[in-house]
Design a protein around this motif. Structure first.
Motif, PDB file in Angstrom:
ATOM      1  N   ALA A 132      26.775 -23.853  15.638  1.00  0.00           N
ATOM      2  CA  ALA A 132      27.423 -23.039  14.505  1.00  0.00           C
ATOM      3  C   ALA A 132      28.247 -22.339  15.197  1.00  0.00           C
ATOM      4  O   ALA A 132      29.452 -21.952  14.720  1.00  0.00           O
ATOM      5  CB  ALA A 132      26.431 -22.441  13.540  1.00  0.00           C
ATOM      6  N   GLY A 134      31.290 -23.912  16.622  1.00  0.00           N
ATOM      7  CA  GLY A 134      32.266 -24.114  15.677  1.00  0.00           C
ATOM      8  C   GLY A 134      33.101 -22.792  15.343  1.00  0.00           C
ATOM      9  O   GLY A 134      34.184 -22.956  14.941  1.00  0.00           O
ATOM     10  N   ILE A 135      32.211 -21.863  15.269  1.00  0.00           N
ATOM     11  CA  ILE A 135      32.949 -20.425  14.771  1.00  0.00           C
ATOM     12  C   ILE A 135      33.984 -19.942  15.982  1.00  0.00           C
ATOM     13  O   ILE A 135      35.010 -19.724  15.592  1.00  0.00           O
ATOM     14  CB  ILE A 135      32.010 -19.188  14.841  1.00  0.00           C
ATOM     15  CG1 ILE A 135      30.836 -19.486  13.485  1.00  0.00           C
ATOM     16  CG2 ILE A 135      32.518 -17.906  14.743  1.00  0.00           C
ATOM     17  CD1 ILE A 135      29.953 -18.652  13.699  1.00  0.00           C
ATOM     18  N   ALA A 189      36.950 -22.541  15.682  1.00  0.00           N
ATOM     19  CA  ALA A 189      37.696 -21.964  14.459  1.00  0.00           C
ATOM     20  C   ALA A 189      38.640 -20.673  14.798  1.00  0.00           C
ATOM     21  O   ALA A 189      39.753 -20.716  14.258  1.00  0.00           O
ATOM     22  CB  ALA A 189      36.974 -21.704  13.265  1.00  0.00           C
ATOM     23  N   TYR A 190      37.826 -19.555  15.466  1.00  0.00           N
ATOM     24  CA  TYR A 190      38.762 -18.452  15.629  1.00  0.00           C
ATOM     25  C   TYR A 190      40.050 -18.988  16.701  1.00  0.00           C
ATOM     26  O   TYR A 190      41.157 -18.348  16.346  1.00  0.00           O
ATOM     27  CB  TYR A 190      37.847 -17.604  16.504  1.00  0.00           C
ATOM     28  CG  TYR A 190      37.187 -16.473  15.450  1.00  0.00           C
ATOM     29  CD1 TYR A 190      37.849 -15.760  14.677  1.00  0.00           C
ATOM     30  CD2 TYR A 190      35.757 -16.465  15.417  1.00  0.00           C
ATOM     31  CE1 TYR A 190      37.332 -15.024  13.754  1.00  0.00           C
ATOM     32  CE2 TYR A 190      35.279 -15.568  14.683  1.00  0.00           C
ATOM     33  CZ  TYR A 190      36.045 -14.859  13.716  1.00  0.00           C
ATOM     34  OH  TYR A 190      35.281 -13.861  12.640  1.00  0.00           O
ATOM     35  N   SER A 225      42.663 -20.495  14.698  1.00  0.00           N
ATOM     36  CA  SER A 225      43.137 -19.709  13.668  1.00  0.00           C
ATOM     37  C   SER A 225      43.997 -18.626  14.261  1.00  0.00           C
ATOM     38  O   SER A 225      44.234 -17.502  13.313  1.00  0.00           O
ATOM     39  CB  SER A 225      42.247 -19.310  12.670  1.00  0.00           C
ATOM     40  OG  SER A 225      41.321 -18.506  12.922  1.00  0.00           O
ATOM     41  N   PHE A 239      46.497 -15.809  15.458  1.00  0.00           N
ATOM     42  CA  PHE A 239      47.874 -15.349  15.046  1.00  0.00           C
ATOM     43  C   PHE A 239      48.482 -14.642  16.097  1.00  0.00           C
ATOM     44  O   PHE A 239      47.819 -14.179  17.217  1.00  0.00           O
ATOM     45  CB  PHE A 239      48.098 -14.164  13.884  1.00  0.00           C
ATOM     46  CG  PHE A 239      47.499 -15.209  12.634  1.00  0.00           C
ATOM     47  CD1 PHE A 239      48.722 -15.771  11.851  1.00  0.00           C
ATOM     48  CD2 PHE A 239      46.226 -15.180  11.969  1.00  0.00           C
ATOM     49  CE1 PHE A 239      48.302 -16.441  10.745  1.00  0.00           C
ATOM     50  CE2 PHE A 239      46.125 -15.781  10.846  1.00  0.00           C
ATOM     51  CZ  PHE A 239      47.056 -16.413  10.239  1.00  0.00           C
ATOM     52  N   ALA A 280      29.331 -20.625   9.530  1.00  0.00           N
ATOM     53  CA  ALA A 280      30.588 -21.542  10.244  1.00  0.00           C
ATOM     54  C   ALA A 280      31.893 -21.522   9.367  1.00  0.00           C
ATOM     55  O   ALA A 280      32.945 -21.558  10.126  1.00  0.00           O
ATOM     56  CB  ALA A 280      30.139 -22.736  10.655  1.00  0.00           C
ATOM     57  N   PRO A 289      34.995 -17.938   9.271  1.00  0.00           N
ATOM     58  CA  PRO A 289      36.155 -17.487  10.125  1.00  0.00           C
ATOM     59  C   PRO A 289      37.257 -18.148   9.573  1.00  0.00           C
ATOM     60  O   PRO A 289      38.565 -17.854   9.413  1.00  0.00           O
ATOM     61  CB  PRO A 289      35.734 -18.338  11.491  1.00  0.00           C
ATOM     62  CG  PRO A 289      34.749 -19.059  11.529  1.00  0.00           C
ATOM     63  CD  PRO A 289      33.775 -18.539  10.310  1.00  0.00           C
ATOM     64  N   PHE A 290      37.240 -19.589   8.777  1.00  0.00           N
ATOM     65  CA  PHE A 290      38.224 -19.998   8.013  1.00  0.00           C
ATOM     66  C   PHE A 290      38.590 -19.089   6.937  1.00  0.00           C
ATOM     67  O   PHE A 290      39.751 -19.288   6.823  1.00  0.00           O
ATOM     68  CB  PHE A 290      37.648 -21.397   7.504  1.00  0.00           C
ATOM     69  CG  PHE A 290      37.746 -22.349   8.794  1.00  0.00           C
ATOM     70  CD1 PHE A 290      38.641 -23.017   9.094  1.00  0.00           C
ATOM     71  CD2 PHE A 290      36.473 -22.975   8.989  1.00  0.00           C
ATOM     72  CE1 PHE A 290      38.608 -23.911  10.151  1.00  0.00           C
ATOM     73  CE2 PHE A 290      36.164 -23.825  10.068  1.00  0.00           C
ATOM     74  CZ  PHE A 290      37.619 -24.401  10.655  1.00  0.00           C
ATOM     75  N   LEU A 335      38.237 -15.811   6.916  1.00  0.00           N
ATOM     76  CA  LEU A 335      38.726 -14.596   7.585  1.00  0.00           C
ATOM     77  C   LEU A 335      40.061 -14.943   8.030  1.00  0.00           C
ATOM     78  O   LEU A 335      40.892 -13.960   8.260  1.00  0.00           O
ATOM     79  CB  LEU A 335      37.585 -14.094   8.550  1.00  0.00           C
ATOM     80  CG  LEU A 335      36.420 -13.401   7.907  1.00  0.00           C
ATOM     81  CD1 LEU A 335      35.541 -13.128   9.075  1.00  0.00           C
ATOM     82  CD2 LEU A 335      36.824 -12.431   7.106  1.00  0.00           C
ATOM     83  N   GLY A 336      40.120 -16.089   8.756  1.00  0.00           N
ATOM     84  CA  GLY A 336      41.616 -16.374   9.315  1.00  0.00           C
ATOM     85  C   GLY A 336      42.556 -17.275   8.595  1.00  0.00           C
ATOM     86  O   GLY A 336      43.822 -17.493   9.055  1.00  0.00           O
ATOM     87  N   ALA A 337      42.369 -16.840   7.362  1.00  0.00           N
ATOM     88  CA  ALA A 337      43.322 -17.681   6.365  1.00  0.00           C
ATOM     89  C   ALA A 337      44.670 -16.811   6.495  1.00  0.00           C
ATOM     90  O   ALA A 337      44.798 -15.688   6.717  1.00  0.00           O
ATOM     91  CB  ALA A 337      42.962 -17.412   5.106  1.00  0.00           C
ATOM     92  N   GLY A 338      45.785 -17.854   6.715  1.00  0.00           N
ATOM     93  CA  GLY A 338      47.123 -17.114   6.635  1.00  0.00           C
ATOM     94  C   GLY A 338      47.680 -17.110   5.230  1.00  0.00           C
ATOM     95  O   GLY A 338      47.038 -17.386   4.387  1.00  0.00           O
ATOM     96  N   PRO A 339      48.924 -16.233   5.105  1.00  0.00           N
ATOM     97  CA  PRO A 339      49.266 -16.123   3.960  1.00  0.00           C
ATOM     98  C   PRO A 339      49.761 -17.711   3.234  1.00  0.00           C
ATOM     99  O   PRO A 339      50.283 -18.655   3.934  1.00  0.00           O
ATOM    100  CB  PRO A 339      50.548 -15.307   4.111  1.00  0.00           C
ATOM    101  CG  PRO A 339      51.018 -15.372   5.416  1.00  0.00           C
ATOM    102  CD  PRO A 339      49.595 -15.902   6.339  1.00  0.00           C
TER     103      PRO A 339
END
Lengths: 198, 201
Positions: A8, A11-12, A15-16, A19, A21, B8, B11-12, B14-18
């Motif tokens: 997990a 995975g986290i 994912a970070y 994603s 920016f 798990a 983060p998806f 929290l990391g969501a974009g506009p």
């Protein structure tokens, strides 16, 4: 369970990374710079540090309700001092008042003075005016004022917390001696500030 | 699904974009903008947090008065306010009063607390009036502000209540009082900075 947790976490992490920016770095101004300037202002002045820790120490030494009343009264009254500083209302002998706060509060701890709670609150509140005034007048013009205010109020509260945490040692005889000794160190530091040695 | 795998997903989220999707109802985006408006400036955010801290200090049978007074006052503010008024000084002053009461006398002086929450609701409402534009868009935005302010207060209150119920140590109550004192101090500072003039603030 450990294996699942590791998966997990992996995975986290992935994912970070996926994603992320773009990082838009700041220049030291704005909210970030303001917060840092406000947060470090009480910490970088030893006279402030000594007095703030002494407030927490004395509160813990006096026990309930002083342990929470003093850290509640201090920021509220300190804000009035800051208001006076910001508005340019003259208050004499600010630096002397700040140094004196370390001396007086330190001596209160050394001699285990236990005044009524309202007297303790008035003493702490009176000194809070001087500290707030200094923070108010030394507000840098270039930083975000809101972030600066948030920073220096939180920083002041955390210094109280350090004093309270150390002051909780009074439950044990050796701790009581240590706390009173710390009060003595603060009082001596106050004398040094007062006489210009430090 | 284990707790770890559920985490798990976090983060998806929290990391969501506009999302650049179109609005299903024309003008509805104003509603969402309005929902965030009560927390969009330091003055409003401090006032909302202060009211949450104050309202959570009362016994459950008395909390209903706050939650009755707040929406009524917010609606009045939305009706009677003006988009051109500078309400920041009034909001900072009210936030200081609210926080001082929450820090020094939580759960006491109930009538004053209700009056302060009502005043805060009025100011939040009055500060949420959009600039001139089509009536439909303005109504969407103001409706969003009304919902956002009330949901915000409810959530703040709920979070503090959960904290108090899950952690029954004396320290939690003390920490909330200290937090109220901090928010009050910040509010008073911001009021002074505002009164000192734009050169300082």
């Amino acid at each position: 369970m450990t294996h699942r947790l590791a998966l997990a976490l992996l995975g986290i992490t992935l994912a970070y990374f996926s994603s992320a920016f773009p990082g838009l770095a700041h220049t030291g101004e704005g909210y970030g710079g303001g917060f840092v300037a406000g947060f470090t202002h009480p910490i970088l002045g030893w006279d402030h540090v000594a007095a703030m820790v002494a407030v927490g120490l004395w509160g813990a030494f006096l026990g309930a309700p002083a342990i929470w009343i003093l850290p509640v009264v201090f920021p509220l009254v300190m804000a009035f001092g800051a208001v006076a500083g910001i508005l340019g209302i003259p208050i004499p002998a600010i630096e002397t008042g700040i140094a004196l706060s370390a001396v007086v509060l330190g001596l209160m701890i050394v001699f285990a003075v236990r005044p009524p709670i309202w007297v303790a609150a008035v003493i702490v509140g009176a000194f809070a005016i001087f500290h707030g005034y200094a923070h108010g007048t030394e507000l840098p013009a270039t930083v975000n004022a809101f972030a600066y205010a948030v920073g220096f109020v939180i920083s002041t509260g955390l210094l109280h917390l350090i004093g309270i945490a150390f002051g909780l040692l009074v439950r044990w005889p050796a701790g009581r001696t240590a706390v009173r000794g710390a009060g003595g160190v603060i009082a001596l530091a106050g004398v040094a500030f007062l006489t210009g040695v430090a | 699904m284990t707790r770890a795998w559920r985490l798990a997903w976090l983060p998806f989220l929290l990391g969501a974009g506009p999302a650049f999707a179109h609005s299903p109802v024309p003008g509805l985006e104003g509603f969402y903008i309005g929902m965030l408006h009560p927390f969009s400036t330091p003055a409003q955010a401090l006032l909302m947090v202060g009211m949450g801290l104050l309202a959570s200090g009362y016994a459950s049978e008395r909390e209903r008065y706050h939650f009755a007074a707040f929406p009524v006052a917010t609606i009045l503010g939305l009706i009677l306010g003006s988009s051109s008024a500078d309400l920041d000084p009034a909001m900072f002053a009210t936030a200081f009063a609210v926080c001082a009461l929450a820090a020094l006398a939580p759960g006491r002086v109930h009538l004053l607390a209700v009056a302060l929450v009502a005043l805060g609701g009025f100011l939040i409402g009055a500060a949420s009036i959009p600039d001139a534009g089509p009536l439909r868009d303005r109504l969407f935005t103001m409706s969003g502000s009304l919902v956002g302010a009330n949901l915000g207060l409810l959530y703040l209150f709920g979070i503090i209540l959960v904290l108090k119920q899950r952690f029954t140590w004396d320290w939690v109550g003390i920490a909330l009082r200290v937090a109220a004192a901090w928010v009050g101090a910040i509010s008073l500072l911001m009021l002074a900075l505002g009164l000192a003039g734009p050169a300082v603030a």
